[in-house]
Write a protein that holds these residues in place. Sequence first.
Motif, PDB file in Angstrom:
ATOM      1  N   GLN A   1       1.391  -1.278   9.499  1.00  0.00           N
ATOM      2  CA  GLN A   1       0.626  -0.972  10.705  1.00  0.00           C
ATOM      3  C   GLN A   1      -0.873  -1.051  10.446  1.00  0.00           C
ATOM      4  O   GLN A   1      -1.603  -1.749  11.155  1.00  0.00           O
ATOM      5  CB  GLN A   1       0.986   0.416  11.238  1.00  0.00           C
ATOM      6  CG  GLN A   1       0.148   0.820  12.448  1.00  0.00           C
ATOM      7  CD  GLN A   1       0.347   2.273  12.857  1.00  0.00           C
ATOM      8  OE1 GLN A   1       1.322   2.916  12.442  1.00  0.00           O
ATOM      9  NE2 GLN A   1      -0.563   2.794  13.652  1.00  0.00           N
TER      10      GLN A   1
ATOM     11  N   SER B   1      -0.155   5.818   4.040  1.00  0.00           N
ATOM     12  CA  SER B   1       1.280   5.938   3.780  1.00  0.00           C
ATOM     13  C   SER B   1       1.611   7.074   2.818  1.00  0.00           C
ATOM     14  O   SER B   1       2.765   7.514   2.749  1.00  0.00           O
ATOM     15  CB  SER B   1       1.811   4.617   3.221  1.00  0.00           C
ATOM     16  OG  SER B   1       1.282   4.383   1.910  1.00  0.00           O
TER      17      SER B   1
ATOM     18  N   ARG C   1       4.826   9.535  13.273  1.00  0.00           N
ATOM     19  CA  ARG C   1       5.589   8.315  12.975  1.00  0.00           C
ATOM     20  C   ARG C   1       6.528   8.531  11.792  1.00  0.00           C
ATOM     21  O   ARG C   1       7.677   8.066  11.790  1.00  0.00           O
ATOM     22  CB  ARG C   1       4.643   7.147  12.687  1.00  0.00           C
ATOM     23  CG  ARG C   1       3.936   6.597  13.914  1.00  0.00           C
ATOM     24  CD  ARG C   1       3.606   5.137  13.723  1.00  0.00           C
ATOM     25  NE  ARG C   1       4.829   4.341  13.618  1.00  0.00           N
ATOM     26  CZ  ARG C   1       4.861   3.096  13.133  1.00  0.00           C
ATOM     27  NH1 ARG C   1       3.757   2.545  12.657  1.00  0.00           N
ATOM     28  NH2 ARG C   1       5.988   2.430  13.083  1.00  0.00           N
ATOM     29  N   GLN C   2       6.022   9.228  10.779  1.00  0.00           N
ATOM     30  CA  GLN C   2       6.874   9.483   9.615  1.00  0.00           C
ATOM     31  C   GLN C   2       8.033  10.428   9.967  1.00  0.00           C
ATOM     32  O   GLN C   2       9.148  10.276   9.451  1.00  0.00           O
ATOM     33  CB  GLN C   2       6.035  10.077   8.475  1.00  0.00           C
ATOM     34  CG  GLN C   2       5.093   9.063   7.824  1.00  0.00           C
ATOM     35  CD  GLN C   2       4.215   9.702   6.768  1.00  0.00           C
ATOM     36  OE1 GLN C   2       3.849  10.875   6.891  1.00  0.00           O
ATOM     37  NE2 GLN C   2       3.885   8.935   5.737  1.00  0.00           N
TER      38      GLN C   2
ATOM     39  N   HIS D   1       7.461  -4.470  15.200  1.00  0.00           N
ATOM     40  CA  HIS D   1       7.090  -3.253  15.933  1.00  0.00           C
ATOM     41  C   HIS D   1       5.855  -2.603  15.305  1.00  0.00           C
ATOM     42  O   HIS D   1       4.970  -2.095  16.016  1.00  0.00           O
ATOM     43  CB  HIS D   1       8.269  -2.272  15.934  1.00  0.00           C
ATOM     44  CG  HIS D   1       7.968  -0.978  16.625  1.00  0.00           C
ATOM     45  ND1 HIS D   1       7.513   0.151  15.952  1.00  0.00           N
ATOM     46  CD2 HIS D   1       8.025  -0.637  17.952  1.00  0.00           C
ATOM     47  CE1 HIS D   1       7.322   1.121  16.822  1.00  0.00           C
ATOM     48  NE2 HIS D   1       7.628   0.663  18.052  1.00  0.00           N
ATOM     49  N   ASP D   2       5.763  -2.604  13.968  1.00  0.00           N
ATOM     50  CA  ASP D   2       4.593  -2.029  13.298  1.00  0.00           C
ATOM     51  C   ASP D   2       3.322  -2.800  13.647  1.00  0.00           C
ATOM     52  O   ASP D   2       2.251  -2.220  13.856  1.00  0.00           O
ATOM     53  CB  ASP D   2       4.804  -2.035  11.782  1.00  0.00           C
ATOM     54  CG  ASP D   2       5.995  -1.183  11.373  1.00  0.00           C
ATOM     55  OD1 ASP D   2       6.267  -0.182  12.069  1.00  0.00           O
ATOM     56  OD2 ASP D   2       6.652  -1.523  10.370  1.00  0.00           O
TER      57      ASP D   2
ATOM     58  N   ARG E   1      11.816  -5.295  12.702  1.00  0.00           N
ATOM     59  CA  ARG E   1      11.322  -3.999  12.199  1.00  0.00           C
ATOM     60  C   ARG E   1       9.813  -3.988  12.048  1.00  0.00           C
ATOM     61  O   ARG E   1       9.130  -3.128  12.585  1.00  0.00           O
ATOM     62  CB  ARG E   1      11.982  -3.698  10.862  1.00  0.00           C
ATOM     63  CG  ARG E   1      11.440  -2.414  10.233  1.00  0.00           C
ATOM     64  CD  ARG E   1      12.187  -2.010   9.010  1.00  0.00           C
ATOM     65  NE  ARG E   1      11.616  -0.794   8.447  1.00  0.00           N
ATOM     66  CZ  ARG E   1      12.114  -0.170   7.377  1.00  0.00           C
ATOM     67  NH1 ARG E   1      13.180  -0.652   6.769  1.00  0.00           N
ATOM     68  NH2 ARG E   1      11.537   0.923   6.917  1.00  0.00           N
ATOM     69  N   TYR E   2       9.307  -4.971  11.307  1.00  0.00           N
ATOM     70  CA  TYR E   2       7.864  -4.953  11.040  1.00  0.00           C
ATOM     71  C   TYR E   2       7.057  -5.515  12.211  1.00  0.00           C
ATOM     72  O   TYR E   2       5.857  -5.272  12.301  1.00  0.00           O
ATOM     73  CB  TYR E   2       7.561  -5.722   9.756  1.00  0.00           C
ATOM     74  CG  TYR E   2       8.184  -5.077   8.534  1.00  0.00           C
ATOM     75  CD1 TYR E   2       7.750  -3.828   8.094  1.00  0.00           C
ATOM     76  CD2 TYR E   2       9.222  -5.696   7.848  1.00  0.00           C
ATOM     77  CE1 TYR E   2       8.331  -3.224   6.982  1.00  0.00           C
ATOM     78  CE2 TYR E   2       9.801  -5.108   6.740  1.00  0.00           C
ATOM     79  CZ  TYR E   2       9.341  -3.872   6.310  1.00  0.00           C
ATOM     80  OH  TYR E   2       9.923  -3.271   5.214  1.00  0.00           O
TER      81      TYR E   2
ATOM     82  N   ALA F   1       9.609   6.543  10.327  1.00  0.00           N
ATOM     83  CA  ALA F   1       8.798   5.447   9.769  1.00  0.00           C
ATOM     84  C   ALA F   1       8.656   5.628   8.262  1.00  0.00           C
ATOM     85  O   ALA F   1       8.355   6.722   7.781  1.00  0.00           O
ATOM     86  CB  ALA F   1       7.428   5.416  10.431  1.00  0.00           C
ATOM     87  N   SER F   2       8.869   4.559   7.521  1.00  0.00           N
ATOM     88  CA  SER F   2       8.732   4.620   6.064  1.00  0.00           C
ATOM     89  C   SER F   2       7.289   4.347   5.671  1.00  0.00           C
ATOM     90  O   SER F   2       6.429   4.025   6.500  1.00  0.00           O
ATOM     91  CB  SER F   2       9.654   3.588   5.419  1.00  0.00           C
ATOM     92  OG  SER F   2       9.245   2.273   5.781  1.00  0.00           O
TER      93      SER F   2
ATOM     94  N   ASP G   1       6.254   0.913   6.607  1.00  0.00           N
ATOM     95  CA  ASP G   1       5.900   0.789   8.027  1.00  0.00           C
ATOM     96  C   ASP G   1       4.453   1.190   8.272  1.00  0.00           C
ATOM     97  O   ASP G   1       3.725   0.525   9.019  1.00  0.00           O
ATOM     98  CB  ASP G   1       6.835   1.647   8.873  1.00  0.00           C
ATOM     99  CG  ASP G   1       8.257   1.115   8.882  1.00  0.00           C
ATOM    100  OD1 ASP G   1       8.401  -0.119   8.921  1.00  0.00           O
ATOM    101  OD2 ASP G   1       9.200   1.918   8.825  1.00  0.00           O
TER     102      ASP G   1
END
Length: 447
Positions: free
Chosen positions: A372, A437, A359-360, A10-11, A7-8, A364-365, A368
């Motif tokens: 990034q 974020s 992304r959100q 990819h970020d 998961r991370y 994306a949280s 994430d």
Amino acid sequence: MKAIIQRYGHDIVTGIESIFANKVKSLLTALGIIFGVAAVISMLAIGNGAQQEILEQIKMVGVNNIVISPVVGSDSENENSSGSEDGPQVSTKKFSKGLTLLDVEAIKEVIPSVERVTPVISFNYSAILDGKSKPVVLEGINNHYFHLFNITLQSGKEFTDEQMANAFPVCVIGDNIRKVFFNQEDPIGKHIKCGEIWLQVVGVVERRDFTASASDEMGISSTDNKIFVPAKTVNMRFRNRALIRADEVEALATSQGGEANQSENINQLDKIIVQVDETEYLSSTAEVIRRMLLRRHNNLYDFEVTIPELLLKQQQRTKNIFNIVLGVIAGISLLVGGIGIMNIMLASVMERIREIGVRQAIGASRIDIIVQFLSESTIISVSGGIIGILLGVALSKIITVVFDIQTIISAFSIIISFGVSVIVGITFGYLPAKRASEHDPVNSLRY
């Protein structure tokens, strides 16, 4: 763990793609870290080199040494006259024989804290052998000299008590003299002519590095171009400045007004080196020596007592303060680089609001988004730190070659500068990442 990495990861890949998509901006962001790390490494290298040089000088002057030097042509001589204007003038000038071997014996016998003491008599001569000639320094000493200055012999032996007491024509030569006159043979037992005297070689001094900034006033000098002989040998076979010679009498008789040259060195010795058994007694012993010599020299200050080790340690303290200042300045440059990262990343957040909203919107949280942007700042700071290390090492080498300043690159300086660069990247990258974020996806897509 595998799911977290997927998961991370990819970020992080997204952050790397953003860096390459904005190469110029990323490079400008990293410049502060690059120059900051390079400054830390090069400045600490200069400081380490200065400290090493001081330590080498302390080793060369020996431990707990006191140097007594003559003051030639001293203004401390009290001179006045009595008598009428028309009558004869009576000089009441005080007289001192200067530094002599008797002073050496007195220091050795009277002062209990003295462990070793040696006279030093220096003259410039030419060494001659088999048609070869080389300018050398002839130095009259005793065996204590080698121990006082941590000098070891690569071959042969020191003078015997009989050789020193009876002024035998023997010598210990420096390494350069060995290479010039005895390059292909063992010099021990051979003879070399110095001035008009033939000297038998009984030992060869081991070669050692000598820093150009070392001061002869502190008793530091290279041994490679010296010929060491017993002090009594110098006085009896070469020259004794304490004795009146025929040429001096003739010069005095023919000089204008019949007055001798006041600036001539009449001291039998050029130095007296004293070693104290304990460091705590250095200052007190130096004061006792000063008072004793003052009485022996008819209350004339025609000598100077110095403690090289204390002078060098004072220099070391001064350079330590200078090194701290250099480190603080370099640290400030790293801090400025971190602030630059934060400012550019904040500006990047404002420019990429729509990207953040997209992304959100696709899932994306906040974590994430933080990962990034935090990965971008961390990668920039880490790469900048690596480049800064290479630049700092190169700068240190250039400083040594161009300015002839000794530099020592330590692993500590590399680790601390790189570690600080990473911490700066994470610390100053977190605020822009957190702000990114917190954007509302709806408002970001309308931006």
